[in-house]
Design an enzyme around this catalytic site. Structure first.
Site, short mmCIF file in Angstrom:
data_model
loop_
_atom_site.label_atom_id
_atom_site.label_comp_id
_atom_site.label_asym_id
_atom_site.label_seq_id
_atom_site.Cartn_x
_atom_site.Cartn_y
_atom_site.Cartn_z
N TRP A 80 0.84 -1.20 0.00
CA TRP A 80 0.00 0.00 0.00
C TRP A 80 0.87 1.25 0.00
CZ3 TRP A 80 -4.68 0.80 -1.49
CH2 TRP A 80 -5.65 -0.20 -1.36
N TRP A 161 -11.18 17.03 3.65
CA TRP A 161 -10.06 16.14 3.96
C TRP A 161 -8.72 16.86 3.86
CZ3 TRP A 161 -6.43 15.41 0.15
CH2 TRP A 161 -6.83 15.69 -1.17
#
Length: 279
Positions: A80, A161
């Site tokens: 990831w 965000w």
């Protein structure tokens, strides 16, 4: 704490493989346990490479010191990290612009008081506050808790965000441009392979599942330390006598929840439906 430098990185890797790694698959989501590698600062500053870590994990697995399930899970997390760097390479706008273009018109709110309460660990949700205080005091936060606090900011509070990413960038010792941006976009629902927007983390249930005895909350939110386990993640449900015996004054020594999670979830889903209908 960390020992900067290549030698410190090698020591941290060796300690992880000998101690926490065998139970990594089960313990990595538990902020009350030392179940993660804590190699992220070393990776960020180039003191150790992903290839070195990958090779060490494979050697530990092949020698029988590391269960295959734990090795696979840790390798996936390394993957990831590299995926995030690939995203940033191909999408240099990643730190500021949603990958899903429709989210550019998402009806975010602007609430500086709410943002400050989140940053200071004064939201009234213990697992969120514990994470934000750990971040401020140490420059690090457990990965599971990073997801919880991020979900709370963008979905319970409807704060962009980018605001959360900026705070993490300023405060994390392992602040990494690619991973920070990709992770915030994942939680917000606008990134690559993102969590569905309708997946809204419930901070009470997350706390009860991953910090079941409240050890993590008690460490970072000491004003709640004397509460029984049953109320450590939801002090507002304790009766007056229990609160008094624990020395907790809701609204004084510890804030009441700044939002009702159920109502906030409904509001977030309505905002998402508005986005879909206007797309």
């Amino acid at each position: 704490s960390w020992t900067p430098g290549e030698a410190g990185a090698r020591e941290r890797l060796a300690a992880f493989l000998a101690e926490a790694a065998p139970a990594y698959a089960a313990d990595r989501d538990r902020p009350d346990r030392a179940g993660t590698s804590r190699l992220s600062p070393h990776l960020h500053f180039g003191e150790i490479s992903p290839r070195t870590i990958f090779a060490a994990v494979r050697h530990a697995e092949e020698s029988g010191r590391l269960p295959g399930k734990a090795a696979d899970k840790f390798r996936a997390e390394l993957g990831w990290r590299e995926f995030a760097h690939s995203l940033l390479f191909h999408h240099p706008e990643l730190p500021h612009t949603p990958l899903r273009e429709a989210f550019a018109s998402f009806p975010w709110g602007e609430d500086e008081a709410a943002l400050r309460a989140w940053q200071r660990g004064r939201t009234g949700y213990p697992i969120v506050d514990a994470g934000m205080r750990e971040l401020w005091h140490t420059g690090w936060m457990h990965n599971r808790v990073r997801m919880i606090v991020a979900s709370f900011l963008v979905k319970d509070l409807l704060i962009p965000w980018q605001k959360g990413a900026a705070w993490f960038w300023d405060t994390l010792v392992d602040a990494d441009l690619a991973n920070n941006a990709a992770s915030w976009q994942w939680v917000a629902g606008c990134g690559a392979d993102a969590a569905p927007y309708f997946r809204v983390f419930n901070p009470v249930l997350q706390g009860e599942k991953f910090d079941p005895e409240g050890a993590y909350v008690r460490r970072w939110v000491p004003e709640l330390a004397r509460l029984p386990d049953a109320f450590i993640h939801k002090p507002w449900q304790a009766d007056i006598r229990t609160l008094k015996e624990a020395g907790v004054g809701l609204g004084t020594s510890y804030p009441e929840p700044m939002v009702d999670h159920a109502d906030a979830r409904t509001r977030a889903l309505a905002a998402f439906e508005e986005l879909k209908s206007s797309a």
